[in-house]
Design a protein around this motif. Structure first.
Motif, PDB file in Angstrom:
ATOM      1  N   ASP A 187      74.309  61.646 -77.549  1.00  0.00           N
ATOM      2  CA  ASP A 187      74.706  60.454 -78.317  1.00  0.00           C
ATOM      3  C   ASP A 187      76.120  60.034 -77.958  1.00  0.00           C
TER       4      ASP A 187
ATOM      5  N   GLN B 115      79.265  55.375 -72.587  1.00  0.00           N
ATOM      6  CA  GLN B 115      78.710  54.370 -71.668  1.00  0.00           C
ATOM      7  C   GLN B 115      78.814  52.962 -72.260  1.00  0.00           C
ATOM      8  N   ALA B 116      78.471  52.841 -73.527  1.00  0.00           N
ATOM      9  CA  ALA B 116      78.394  51.503 -74.137  1.00  0.00           C
ATOM     10  C   ALA B 116      79.770  50.891 -74.367  1.00  0.00           C
TER      11      ALA B 116
ATOM     12  N   GLY C  86      80.749  52.049 -68.592  1.00  0.00           N
ATOM     13  CA  GLY C  86      79.346  51.637 -68.424  1.00  0.00           C
ATOM     14  C   GLY C  86      78.645  52.328 -67.281  1.00  0.00           C
ATOM     15  N   ASP C  87      79.407  52.742 -66.272  1.00  0.00           N
ATOM     16  CA  ASP C  87      78.766  53.321 -65.087  1.00  0.00           C
ATOM     17  C   ASP C  87      78.750  54.848 -65.112  1.00  0.00           C
ATOM     18  N   LEU C  88      79.079  55.462 -66.239  1.00  0.00           N
ATOM     19  CA  LEU C  88      79.000  56.923 -66.342  1.00  0.00           C
ATOM     20  C   LEU C  88      77.544  57.353 -66.166  1.00  0.00           C
ATOM     21  N   ALA C  89      77.277  58.100 -65.089  1.00  0.00           N
ATOM     22  CA  ALA C  89      75.888  58.421 -64.745  1.00  0.00           C
ATOM     23  C   ALA C  89      75.424  59.698 -65.437  1.00  0.00           C
ATOM     24  N   CYS C  90      74.284  59.604 -66.138  1.00  0.00           N
ATOM     25  CA  CYS C  90      73.625  60.811 -66.631  1.00  0.00           C
ATOM     26  C   CYS C  90      72.132  60.538 -66.688  1.00  0.00           C
TER      27      CYS C  90
ATOM     28  N   TRP D  48      68.560  60.986 -68.613  1.00  0.00           N
ATOM     29  CA  TRP D  48      67.953  61.320 -69.902  1.00  0.00           C
ATOM     30  C   TRP D  48      66.669  60.537 -70.020  1.00  0.00           C
TER      31      TRP D  48
END
Lengths: 604, 259
Positions: free
Chosen positions: B34, B40-41, B45-49, B51
């Motif tokens: 969460d 990210q929001a 925004g470009d944080l890669a994960c 899920w």
């Protein structure tokens, strides 16, 4: 000129959940060059979350079960809006598809005499769901995945399809997308395309669906000229988690009720006895004593009302909460702790036990769960031929949740996994036949490729623009507030206005960073499909001025027999896209032959 | 509950990277995923994960949280020690970007597993007793989060072993098939020669991190080792085979069988 890599196959399948895997297995088994393309890693699709089981009238627990009973249950559950032929094929072929899974290595729970055990579920007259505890979807996807690997199906993982491509004659001839890891574009040419892209739940705020459920297939088919039907029919599963807020919407399997769990309001009352519709009164218990006798022996009493179809239960919970009889966090209580032993609960419902223990700190063997409705399943979808899964544009085949008709206005629990197998197989056959019969080399339209690539990359070019996450949240708020479980004409009109604005803003999205594994960009490319599908749902809900199954209108609370005879069909005749005009109108549903219609007369 | 959460998230790609710090207001009941989503929001925004299900059922969001492999969706913030929370990608696999790793090694190993090979289906379907399939069902709980692979020191710090080692995830897959009451395939020589079963020195790190609580070492790896040893080295079995002229399947034969 756009830069992209190219691949050529006989059949490409978009989506690697149960339906897509089954379709790809069929095409590959037929010897066709087959590619399976999925947005996530293989084995992670939303099918993995299915819990309860696969509905199939095998008669292992109740020998009196057969396909006619399953067919009848399915049609009644769908409030007779179903495509009768799909419901018939589904009921007839599900047992063979389940046996086939077992021959591929699936380990279903067993009866005492060693056959596949079947469990009770809402709306099914007999215990009918083949299952593995409460993780049936995992067993199914893993078995199919391993089968596909053994057959050497080509798999393109973490590859997002943006649009279908047609040739000069309008025949579907491939698709264009991109690799998520690199952001590089990729074009597939194919003799037949199968869409098995799953659901649409991510347009709502509280949903059981995973991030992938953005309605890509529904939207791409519409854009490519195919018909969609019954898009207003969205299932809100009655029991999602309601607390903590961050996990609101996560599914609580219907198996809890099938295995003896009951719903209570804040006053402790088993309120479902107050919500038995006339259609189901004859077969539903009218006292707790009678209902409780039924679990052990279905001939000793009638069904508990907790096991009515999902639309009935979801509406009842909604009403209780609105009347102020809800639980502290705005749901109702689902209680199995006081009714079954801790050992039984942990054995039958191991993942529910862990889910509540780890996410909410609730021990379901000792206390009740708090549950409420959550957006779960799209009954509507692409209009298909029952036998082959063929859509109304040539070269396109659709199966699973992306296809419409099978479930009418409300799906029974357990009928989804069986749908994936039966119609995944059929769409795989249909696409294979089509590909074998197609002459010449598919030649996807170059201008479509250029246009799609340019549109997908535009968010990187803008100096200023909208945050895709922000737009997504606004979309979810809109659909949750205005196109939820109970709808009214005024709110639907408001929703359409807001969706128009969001469509406008989605054309101005800006993302930063590079193309390699950029979630903001990935979301930006999901938005057009989510917005398109949301428009379709809202238009359908506005025009279906009655209440039926998963579609409930406060201003038209009753079912209207005239609406019961029609599908609401939507199409984009003058160009496909999230901002293009959508035409909607009623068309008659296929008429059931007399021998099947007789199943619904008195005495059955 | 603290008013603020501090997250140190690894950002970078195959060329290198570093931890970036993010501060957010705390919210009740949240899991690590969460908070990553909120980063990210609102901030990156470009944080890669990866899920998918956010319910512990798909095994996509594996990461090393405060140094331990865990699912981000099942790790509650309020159960971590106070102070900054570090989130790093799984170390055993090459980095794609940020928290996303290239786990294709696992999908390559999956292709080496000789498939289930049952006898022809009898009229009325197969019969199996519940008691005979329960061990297999334990292994089928695997959600392919690959955290057991991540933590296995045969490959965690020894890239060179990946070429001849299947890893705990696939040892339970082999065990599932070997213990399936209907299976007719023999994978023991394959396990010994190609899949490197002998390299496992049963430290049980895999079992410790399994989010499905599968007893990987005790219930899969050790019994497999016993079976392999019985087949390859037991003199009585060797004598029996020689007298009865029953030949072991070669790895290639096992791989071909059942396709």
């Amino acid at each position: 000129m756009a830069e992209y890599e190219t691949h050529d196959y006989d059949v490409i399948v978009s989506g690697a959940g149960g339906a897509g895997l089954r379709a790809a297995i069929e095409a590959k088994s037929r010897g066709l060059r087959t590619a399976l393309i999925c947005k996530s890693l293989l084995g992670k699709a939303h099918t993995v979350m299915a819990e309860g089981g696969i509905a199939a009238a095998m008669g292992n627990v109740y020998p009196e079960d057969n396909w006619q009973v399953h067919f009848r249950d399915t049609m009644r559950g769908g409030k007779m809006l179903n495509n009768w032929r799909m419901a018939q094929l589904h009921a007839q072929e599900a047992p063979e598809r389940v046996q086939e899974l077992e021959a591929w290595g699936a380990l279903f729970d067993r009866t005492a005499d060693g056959r596949i055990l079947q469990r009770d579920f809402g709306g099914h007259r007999y215990a009918r769901l083949a299952h593995v505890g409460d993780r049936t979807g995992l067993e199914m996807i893993r078995t199919l995945q391993q089968r596909a690997v053994a057959l050497d199906v080509a798999v393109f993982m973490e590859c997002k399809i943006l649009r279908l491509l047609s040739d000069a004659d309008g025949v579907i001839s491939g698709a264009v997308g991109y690799w998520r890891a690199t952001g590089d574009m990729v074009v597939f040419s194919a003799k037949a395309v199968v869409l098995a892209t799953g659901g649409v739940g991510k347009s709502w705020k509280y949903t059981s669906n995973s991030w992938e459920c953005t309605g890509d297939g529904h939207a791409m088919a519409l854009w490519a000229g195919a018909d969609l039907i019954d898009m207003e029919c969205v299932q809100f599963h009655p029991t999602g988690m309601v607390w903590p807020l961050s996990v609101r919407g996560i599914l609580v399997t219907e198996g809890v009720r099938g295995d003896g769990g009951v719903l209570r309001n804040a006053e402790g009352r088993r309120f479902m006895f107050d919500y038995v519709a006339d259609m189901f009164r004859e077969e539903t218990a009218d006292s707790e004593e009678e209902a409780d006798r039924w679990y052990a022996d279905h001939s000793a009493g009638r069904r508990p009302p907790e096991l009515l179809p999902r639309d009935e239960v979801a509406r009842a919970i909604n009403t209780e909460v609105k009347a102020g009889r809800g639980s502290p966090h705005g749901g109702v209580f689902l209680d199995i702790a006081s009714r079954r032993s801790p050992e039984y609960i942990r054995r039958r419902l191991p993942s529910m036990y862990h889910q509540f223990m780890e996410l909410a700190g609730v021990d379901i063997t000792a206390e009740p769960m708090e549950v409420g409705p959550t957006c779960h399943y799209m009954m509507g979808g692409v209009r298909v031929d029952a036998e082959t899964g063929a859509a109304t544009v040539p070269g396109l085949f659709v199966c699973g949740e992306a296809a419409g008709g099978m479930h009418g206005s409300n799906r029974l629990g357990g009928n989804s996994l069986s749908d994936l197998l039966v119609f995944g197989y059929r769409a795989g056959m249909g696409a294979s036949d089509y590909a074998e019969g197609r002459t010449g080399t598919p030649a996807p339209n170059q201008a479509e490729i250029e246009h799609t690539v340019a549109e997908a990359l535009a968010p990187f070019e803008r100096d200023d623009g909208e945050n895709p996450y922000e737009l997504h949240h606004r979309l979810q708020d809109t659909m949750q507030d205005l196109v939820g479980i109970i709808r009214t004409g005024d709110e639907l009109d408001q929703a359409l206005e807001r969706l128009d604005e969001l469509v406008f803003l989605a054309g101005k999205v800006k993302v930063t960073g590079g193309r390699a594994y950029n979630p903001a960009w990935n979301l930006a490319t999901d938005l057009p499909a989510m917005l398109t599908v949301s428009r379709c749902v809202t238009l359908g809900a506005r025009d279906r001025r009655e209440s039926r199954g998963g579609h409930t209108r406060e201003d038209y609370p009753n079912a209207d027999p005239e609406f019961g005879k029609v599908n609401l069909v939507q199409r984009q005749p003058s160009g496909g896209g999230m901002a293009e005009e959508i035409k909607i109108g009623p068309e008659p549903i296929p008429e059931m032959p007399p021998e099947l219609a007789a199943l619904f007369e008195e005495g059955h | 509950m603290a008013a603020e959460v501090v997250m140190r998230v690894w950002r970078g790609d195959s060329s290198g990277g570093a931890f970036a710090e993010y501060r957010l207001p705390a919210q009740e009941g949240e899991v690590v995923l969460d908070v990553v989503h909120r980063i990210q929001a609102t901030q990156a925004g470009d944080l890669a994960c990866r899920w998918n299900c956010k319910a512990g059922k798909c095994g996509s969001c594996s990461a090393e949280i405060n140094g331990t492999p865990r699912l981000m969706c099942m790790t509650r913030m309020d159960q971590l020690p106070e102070g900054p929370v570090t989130v790093a990608p799984m170390r055993t696999f090459p980095i794609i970007r940020d928290l996303v790793t290239d786990v294709s090694f696992n999908f390559e190993v999956a292709k080496q597993v000789p498939p289930f090979a049952p006898p022809p289906r009898p009229e009325g379907g197969y019969r199996m007793a519940q008691v005979d399939i329960e061990r297999g069902q334990e292994f089928c709980k695997c959600i392919e989060c690959f955290m057991c692979q991540d933590v296995c020191h045969v490959i965690r710090d020894h890239e060179e072993n990946k070429a001849h080692y299947a890893g705990p995830r696939f040892f339970i897959r082999f065990a599932e098939l070997e213990m399936h009451p209907l299976d007719t395939n023999d994978r023991r020589e394959l396990l010994r020669q190609r899949e490197g079963l002998g390299l496992c020195n049963i430290t049980k790190c895999c079992t410790e991190v399994c989010p499905e609580h599968i007893k990987i070492t005790d219930n899969a790896i050790i019994p497999l080792k016993e079976r392999v040893v019985d087949a390859a080295y037991d003199p009585v079995a060797w004598l029996g085979r020689t007298i009865l002229r029953r030949r072991k399947a070669s790895p290639n034969e096992a791989a071909a069988h059942g396709r």
